[in-house]
Design a protein around this motif. Structure first.
Motif, PDB file in Angstrom:
ATOM      1  N   SER A 125       1.231  -9.494  15.531  1.00  0.00           N
ATOM      2  CA  SER A 125       1.940  -8.235  15.271  1.00  0.00           C
ATOM      3  C   SER A 125       2.814  -8.356  14.026  1.00  0.00           C
ATOM      4  CB  SER A 125       2.748  -7.815  16.493  1.00  0.00           C
ATOM      5  OG  SER A 125       3.889  -8.604  16.627  1.00  0.00           O
ATOM      6  N   MET A 126       3.362  -9.579  13.796  1.00  0.00           N
ATOM      7  CA  MET A 126       4.137  -9.779  12.561  1.00  0.00           C
ATOM      8  C   MET A 126       3.256  -9.620  11.339  1.00  0.00           C
ATOM      9  SD  MET A 126       6.619 -12.956  13.476  1.00  0.00           S
ATOM     10  CE  MET A 126       7.329 -13.290  11.875  1.00  0.00           C
ATOM     11  N   ASN A 128       0.488  -7.913  11.145  1.00  0.00           N
ATOM     12  CA  ASN A 128       0.100  -6.513  11.015  1.00  0.00           C
ATOM     13  C   ASN A 128       1.200  -5.696  10.358  1.00  0.00           C
ATOM     14  OD1 ASN A 128      -2.436  -6.741  11.984  1.00  0.00           O
ATOM     15  ND2 ASN A 128      -1.933  -6.165  14.086  1.00  0.00           N
ATOM     16  N   ARG A 129       2.446  -6.017  10.752  1.00  0.00           N
ATOM     17  CA  ARG A 129       3.560  -5.285  10.148  1.00  0.00           C
ATOM     18  C   ARG A 129       3.579  -5.511   8.642  1.00  0.00           C
ATOM     19  NH1 ARG A 129       6.518  -1.630  13.017  1.00  0.00           N
ATOM     20  NH2 ARG A 129       7.996  -1.863  11.337  1.00  0.00           N
ATOM     21  N   ASP A 132       0.837  -3.623   7.027  1.00  0.00           N
ATOM     22  CA  ASP A 132       1.112  -2.181   7.023  1.00  0.00           C
ATOM     23  C   ASP A 132       1.972  -1.751   5.838  1.00  0.00           C
ATOM     24  OD1 ASP A 132      -0.412  -1.577   9.136  1.00  0.00           O
ATOM     25  OD2 ASP A 132       1.202  -1.406  10.617  1.00  0.00           O
TER      26      ASP A 132
ATOM     27  N   HIS B 119      11.797  -9.548  12.103  1.00  0.00           N
ATOM     28  CA  HIS B 119      10.738  -9.335  11.107  1.00  0.00           C
ATOM     29  C   HIS B 119      10.405  -7.858  11.005  1.00  0.00           C
ATOM     30  CE1 HIS B 119       6.571  -9.542   9.512  1.00  0.00           C
ATOM     31  NE2 HIS B 119       7.075 -10.504   8.789  1.00  0.00           N
ATOM     32  N   ARG B 120      10.425  -7.181  12.177  1.00  0.00           N
ATOM     33  CA  ARG B 120      10.166  -5.746  12.189  1.00  0.00           C
ATOM     34  C   ARG B 120      11.221  -5.025  11.360  1.00  0.00           C
ATOM     35  NH1 ARG B 120       8.655  -5.403  17.428  1.00  0.00           N
ATOM     36  NH2 ARG B 120      10.687  -4.811  18.178  1.00  0.00           N
ATOM     37  N   THR B 123      10.524  -5.531   7.611  1.00  0.00           N
ATOM     38  CA  THR B 123       9.428  -4.702   7.090  1.00  0.00           C
ATOM     39  C   THR B 123       9.869  -3.246   7.016  1.00  0.00           C
ATOM     40  OG1 THR B 123       8.510  -4.646   9.306  1.00  0.00           O
ATOM     41  CG2 THR B 123       7.502  -6.167   7.759  1.00  0.00           C
ATOM     42  N   ASN B 124      10.695  -2.818   7.975  1.00  0.00           N
ATOM     43  CA  ASN B 124      11.200  -1.438   7.932  1.00  0.00           C
ATOM     44  C   ASN B 124      12.079  -1.215   6.712  1.00  0.00           C
ATOM     45  OD1 ASN B 124       9.970  -0.232  10.057  1.00  0.00           O
ATOM     46  ND2 ASN B 124      11.543  -0.787  11.538  1.00  0.00           N
ATOM     47  N   GLU B 127       9.968  -0.944   3.678  1.00  0.00           N
ATOM     48  CA  GLU B 127       9.288   0.340   3.602  1.00  0.00           C
ATOM     49  C   GLU B 127      10.245   1.434   3.147  1.00  0.00           C
ATOM     50  OE1 GLU B 127       6.937   0.663   7.126  1.00  0.00           O
ATOM     51  OE2 GLU B 127       6.523   2.763   6.656  1.00  0.00           O
TER      52      GLU B 127
END
Lengths: 136, 142
Positions: A125-126, A128-129, A132, B119-120, B123-124, B127
Protein backbone atom coordinates in the motif's frame (compact mmCIF):
# COMPACT_ATOMS: atom_id res chain seq x y z
CA UNK A 1 14.92 -0.05 -3.81
CA UNK A 2 14.12 -0.32 -0.13
CA UNK A 3 10.42 -1.07 -0.40
CA UNK A 4 10.97 -3.86 -2.89
CA UNK A 5 13.67 -5.26 -0.62
CA UNK A 6 11.24 -5.15 2.29
CA UNK A 7 8.80 -7.28 0.28
CA UNK A 8 11.61 -9.65 -0.65
CA UNK A 9 12.62 -10.09 3.00
CA UNK A 10 9.03 -10.72 4.07
CA UNK A 11 8.50 -13.29 1.33
CA UNK A 12 11.68 -15.10 2.38
CA UNK A 13 10.35 -15.11 5.94
CA UNK A 14 7.11 -16.66 4.73
CA UNK A 15 8.99 -19.32 2.85
CA UNK A 16 11.03 -20.23 5.92
CA UNK A 17 7.82 -20.60 7.94
CA UNK A 18 6.42 -22.74 5.12
CA UNK A 19 9.32 -25.18 5.48
CA UNK A 20 8.75 -25.22 9.22
CA UNK A 21 5.07 -26.00 8.67
CA UNK A 22 6.00 -28.88 6.37
CA UNK A 23 8.27 -30.40 9.01
CA UNK A 24 5.60 -30.01 11.70
CA UNK A 25 3.03 -31.76 9.52
CA UNK A 26 5.55 -34.53 8.93
CA UNK A 27 5.95 -34.92 12.68
CA UNK A 28 2.21 -35.04 13.34
CA UNK A 29 1.59 -37.45 10.47
CA UNK A 30 4.25 -39.78 11.86
CA UNK A 31 3.22 -39.47 15.50
CA UNK A 32 2.38 -43.20 15.67
CA UNK A 33 4.92 -44.59 13.20
CA UNK A 34 6.60 -47.59 14.80
CA UNK A 35 9.08 -50.13 13.49
CA UNK A 36 8.14 -53.49 11.99
CA UNK A 37 10.17 -55.54 14.51
CA UNK A 38 11.67 -54.88 17.97
CA UNK A 39 15.04 -53.84 16.49
CA UNK A 40 13.72 -51.20 14.16
CA UNK A 41 13.56 -47.67 15.57
CA UNK A 42 10.37 -45.64 15.27
CA UNK A 43 10.13 -42.23 13.63
CA UNK A 44 12.27 -39.48 15.19
CA UNK A 45 10.89 -35.99 15.61
CA UNK A 46 12.45 -33.33 13.35
CA UNK A 47 13.18 -29.70 14.12
CA UNK A 48 13.87 -26.65 11.92
CA UNK A 49 16.50 -24.05 12.78
CA UNK A 50 16.66 -20.58 11.27
CA UNK A 51 19.48 -18.17 10.62
CA UNK A 52 19.87 -14.64 9.32
CA UNK A 53 21.80 -14.79 6.09
CA UNK A 54 23.27 -12.13 3.80
CA UNK A 55 22.05 -12.35 0.23
CA UNK A 56 24.72 -10.68 -1.90
CA UNK A 57 22.55 -10.63 -5.00
CA UNK A 58 19.77 -8.56 -3.48
CA UNK A 59 22.05 -6.92 -0.92
CA UNK A 60 19.89 -7.65 2.11
CA UNK A 61 19.97 -9.97 5.06
CA UNK A 62 17.09 -12.38 5.11
CA UNK A 63 15.99 -15.37 7.09
CA UNK A 64 16.75 -18.82 5.80
CA UNK A 65 16.24 -22.37 7.03
CA UNK A 66 19.60 -23.30 8.49
CA UNK A 67 19.14 -27.01 8.98
CA UNK A 68 16.57 -29.68 9.74
CA UNK A 69 17.81 -31.64 12.73
CA UNK A 70 16.42 -34.61 14.60
CA UNK A 71 15.25 -34.46 18.18
CA UNK A 72 17.33 -36.99 20.14
CA UNK A 73 15.09 -37.19 23.18
CA UNK A 74 13.81 -40.56 24.46
CA UNK A 75 11.04 -42.48 22.74
CA UNK A 76 7.69 -42.99 24.35
CA UNK A 77 7.06 -46.56 25.66
CA UNK A 78 3.72 -48.30 25.54
CA UNK A 79 2.67 -51.73 26.79
CA UNK A 80 1.27 -53.65 23.79
CA UNK A 81 2.42 -57.31 23.70
CA UNK A 82 0.41 -58.12 20.56
CA UNK A 83 2.32 -55.61 18.47
CA UNK A 84 4.98 -57.00 16.06
CA UNK A 85 7.51 -54.45 17.32
CA UNK A 86 7.02 -55.37 20.99
CA UNK A 87 10.13 -56.46 22.90
CA UNK A 88 10.33 -59.44 25.28
CA UNK A 89 8.72 -57.42 28.09
CA UNK A 90 5.79 -56.51 25.83
CA UNK A 91 6.65 -52.82 25.33
CA UNK A 92 6.79 -50.99 22.01
CA UNK A 93 8.68 -47.82 21.26
CA UNK A 94 6.62 -44.92 19.90
CA UNK A 95 8.03 -41.76 18.23
CA UNK A 96 9.13 -38.90 20.50
CA UNK A 97 6.43 -36.66 19.02
CA UNK A 98 4.18 -34.76 21.39
CA UNK A 99 1.07 -33.57 19.56
CA UNK A 100 0.63 -30.68 21.97
CA UNK A 101 4.15 -29.39 21.36
CA UNK A 102 3.64 -29.68 17.62
CA UNK A 103 0.39 -27.76 17.84
CA UNK A 104 2.12 -24.97 19.71
CA UNK A 105 4.90 -24.87 17.13
CA UNK A 106 2.31 -24.73 14.40
CA UNK A 107 0.59 -21.77 16.03
CA UNK A 108 3.89 -19.93 16.27
CA UNK A 109 4.68 -20.60 12.62
CA UNK A 110 1.23 -19.39 11.64
CA UNK A 111 1.57 -16.22 13.67
CA UNK A 112 4.92 -15.33 12.13
CA UNK A 113 3.61 -16.16 8.66
CA UNK A 114 0.67 -13.80 9.16
CA UNK A 115 2.97 -11.05 10.43
CA UNK A 116 5.10 -11.36 7.29
CA UNK A 117 1.95 -11.23 5.19
CA UNK A 118 0.96 -8.06 7.02
CA UNK A 119 4.31 -6.49 6.17
CA UNK A 120 3.83 -7.31 2.50
CA UNK A 121 0.36 -5.79 2.28
CA UNK A 122 1.51 -2.73 4.22
CA UNK A 123 4.54 -2.25 1.98
CA UNK A 124 2.41 -2.71 -1.07
CA UNK A 125 0.00 0.00 0.00
CA UNK A 126 2.97 2.32 0.62
CA UNK A 127 4.26 1.62 -2.86
CA UNK A 128 0.83 2.20 -4.35
CA UNK A 129 0.57 5.53 -2.59
CA UNK A 130 3.91 6.57 -4.04
CA UNK A 131 2.87 5.44 -7.52
CA UNK A 132 -0.42 7.31 -7.19
CA UNK A 133 1.57 10.53 -6.97
CA UNK A 134 2.23 10.16 -10.66
CA UNK A 135 -1.45 10.03 -11.41
CA UNK A 136 -2.42 13.37 -9.88
CA UNK B 1 8.65 29.32 -5.37
CA UNK B 2 12.06 27.92 -4.69
CA UNK B 3 10.88 27.10 -1.21
CA UNK B 4 8.19 24.84 -2.57
CA UNK B 5 10.68 22.83 -4.54
CA UNK B 6 12.80 22.48 -1.43
CA UNK B 7 9.78 21.10 0.37
CA UNK B 8 9.64 18.44 -2.31
CA UNK B 9 13.26 17.65 -1.61
CA UNK B 10 12.54 17.32 2.11
CA UNK B 11 9.55 15.07 1.40
CA UNK B 12 11.70 12.96 -0.85
CA UNK B 13 14.26 12.52 1.92
CA UNK B 14 11.63 11.59 4.44
CA UNK B 15 9.94 9.05 2.18
CA UNK B 16 13.29 7.55 1.37
CA UNK B 17 14.00 7.19 5.06
CA UNK B 18 10.57 5.61 5.61
CA UNK B 19 11.21 3.03 2.90
CA UNK B 20 14.50 2.22 4.54
CA UNK B 21 12.87 1.79 7.93
CA UNK B 22 10.17 -0.42 6.45
CA UNK B 23 12.93 -2.67 5.15
CA UNK B 24 14.48 -2.92 8.60
CA UNK B 25 11.11 -3.75 10.19
CA UNK B 26 10.46 -6.41 7.53
CA UNK B 27 13.79 -7.93 8.44
CA UNK B 28 12.89 -7.97 12.12
CA UNK B 29 9.59 -9.72 11.50
CA UNK B 30 11.12 -12.23 9.11
CA UNK B 31 13.59 -13.13 11.86
CA UNK B 32 10.95 -13.35 14.59
CA UNK B 33 11.95 -16.98 15.23
CA UNK B 34 15.69 -16.82 14.57
CA UNK B 35 17.67 -17.71 17.71
CA UNK B 36 19.93 -14.94 18.99
CA UNK B 37 18.50 -12.27 16.70
CA UNK B 38 18.19 -8.76 18.17
CA UNK B 39 15.70 -6.39 16.49
CA UNK B 40 17.08 -3.34 14.72
CA UNK B 41 15.81 0.15 14.10
CA UNK B 42 17.03 3.29 12.36
CA UNK B 43 17.64 6.67 13.91
CA UNK B 44 14.56 8.89 13.75
CA UNK B 45 14.69 11.51 11.04
CA UNK B 46 14.30 15.10 12.19
CA UNK B 47 11.88 16.30 9.55
CA UNK B 48 11.51 19.69 11.21
CA UNK B 49 15.23 20.31 10.92
CA UNK B 50 15.13 19.07 7.36
CA UNK B 51 12.31 21.47 6.58
CA UNK B 52 13.93 24.28 8.53
CA UNK B 53 17.03 23.90 6.49
CA UNK B 54 14.98 23.72 3.36
CA UNK B 55 12.85 26.77 3.99
CA UNK B 56 14.21 29.26 6.45
CA UNK B 57 17.94 29.58 6.57
CA UNK B 58 20.24 30.58 3.79
CA UNK B 59 22.25 27.46 4.36
CA UNK B 60 22.11 24.98 1.55
CA UNK B 61 20.27 21.70 2.00
CA UNK B 62 22.45 19.27 3.80
CA UNK B 63 20.14 16.32 3.68
CA UNK B 64 20.48 13.93 6.57
CA UNK B 65 23.08 15.86 8.46
CA UNK B 66 25.61 15.32 5.75
CA UNK B 67 28.20 17.84 4.59
CA UNK B 68 27.01 21.02 2.99
CA UNK B 69 28.07 21.44 -0.61
CA UNK B 70 28.47 25.10 -1.33
CA UNK B 71 30.47 24.70 -4.49
CA UNK B 72 30.01 22.32 -7.41
CA UNK B 73 33.58 21.17 -6.85
CA UNK B 74 32.70 19.70 -3.49
CA UNK B 75 32.41 15.99 -3.33
CA UNK B 76 29.16 14.67 -2.00
CA UNK B 77 29.46 12.38 0.97
CA UNK B 78 28.23 9.08 -0.30
CA UNK B 79 25.06 7.92 1.37
CA UNK B 80 24.56 11.19 3.22
CA UNK B 81 21.86 12.37 0.86
CA UNK B 82 20.30 9.15 -0.25
CA UNK B 83 18.71 8.47 3.14
CA UNK B 84 20.82 5.40 3.83
CA UNK B 85 20.93 5.36 7.58
CA UNK B 86 22.67 2.41 9.05
CA UNK B 87 20.34 0.31 11.21
CA UNK B 88 21.41 -0.21 14.79
CA UNK B 89 20.32 -2.76 17.34
CA UNK B 90 17.20 -1.58 19.10
CA UNK B 91 18.05 -0.30 22.57
CA UNK B 92 15.08 -1.18 24.74
CA UNK B 93 13.39 -4.47 23.98
CA UNK B 94 10.29 -5.76 25.74
CA UNK B 95 11.63 -9.20 26.50
CA UNK B 96 14.11 -11.75 25.24
CA UNK B 97 13.10 -15.35 24.58
CA UNK B 98 15.22 -18.16 26.05
CA UNK B 99 16.73 -18.73 22.60
CA UNK B 100 18.05 -15.15 22.64
CA UNK B 101 15.48 -13.70 20.26
CA UNK B 102 14.08 -10.32 21.26
CA UNK B 103 11.61 -9.63 18.44
CA UNK B 104 8.05 -8.92 19.55
CA UNK B 105 5.84 -9.18 16.50
CA UNK B 106 3.17 -6.87 17.93
CA UNK B 107 5.72 -4.16 18.61
CA UNK B 108 7.16 -4.43 15.12
CA UNK B 109 3.73 -4.40 13.49
CA UNK B 110 2.84 -1.32 15.50
CA UNK B 111 5.93 0.39 14.15
CA UNK B 112 5.09 -0.66 10.61
CA UNK B 113 1.57 0.66 10.98
CA UNK B 114 2.77 3.97 12.33
CA UNK B 115 5.18 4.16 9.44
CA UNK B 116 2.46 3.42 6.90
CA UNK B 117 0.19 6.20 8.17
CA UNK B 118 3.16 8.56 8.27
CA UNK B 119 3.94 7.64 4.70
CA UNK B 120 0.33 8.32 3.75
CA UNK B 121 0.66 11.77 5.24
CA UNK B 122 3.84 12.44 3.28
CA UNK B 123 2.27 11.42 -0.03
CA UNK B 124 -0.75 13.59 0.78
CA UNK B 125 1.45 16.59 1.48
CA UNK B 126 3.31 15.94 -1.73
CA UNK B 127 0.07 15.81 -3.68
CA UNK B 128 -1.33 18.95 -2.07
CA UNK B 129 1.85 20.84 -2.71
CA UNK B 130 1.80 19.74 -6.31
CA UNK B 131 -1.79 20.92 -6.65
CA UNK B 132 -0.81 24.24 -5.11
CA UNK B 133 1.88 24.72 -7.72
CA UNK B 134 -0.52 23.68 -10.43
CA UNK B 135 -3.10 26.21 -9.29
CA UNK B 136 -0.45 28.91 -9.34
CA UNK B 137 0.58 27.95 -12.85
CA UNK B 138 -2.95 27.85 -14.17
CA UNK B 139 -3.78 31.28 -12.87
CA UNK B 140 -7.33 32.60 -12.56
CA UNK B 141 -8.57 31.44 -15.96
CA UNK B 142 -8.61 27.82 -14.80
Amino acid sequence: MDLMQAMEIASKGMRAQGVRMRVISENIANAETTGKNPDELPYRRQLVTFKNLMDRKVGVKHVEVDDIVTDDSDFRMKYDPEHPAADERGYIRLPNVNALVEMMDMREAQRTYEANLGVISMTRSMLNRAIDLLRS
Amino acid sequence: MGQDLKLFEALYQKMNWQAHRQKVIAQNIANADTPGYAPQDVKPLDFKALLGEAEGSRLPMTGLGGLATTSPDHLELSGAKSGKVKPKDQKDVYETAPAGNAVIIEEQLLKANELASDHRMMTNIYEKNLNLLRTALRGSGQ
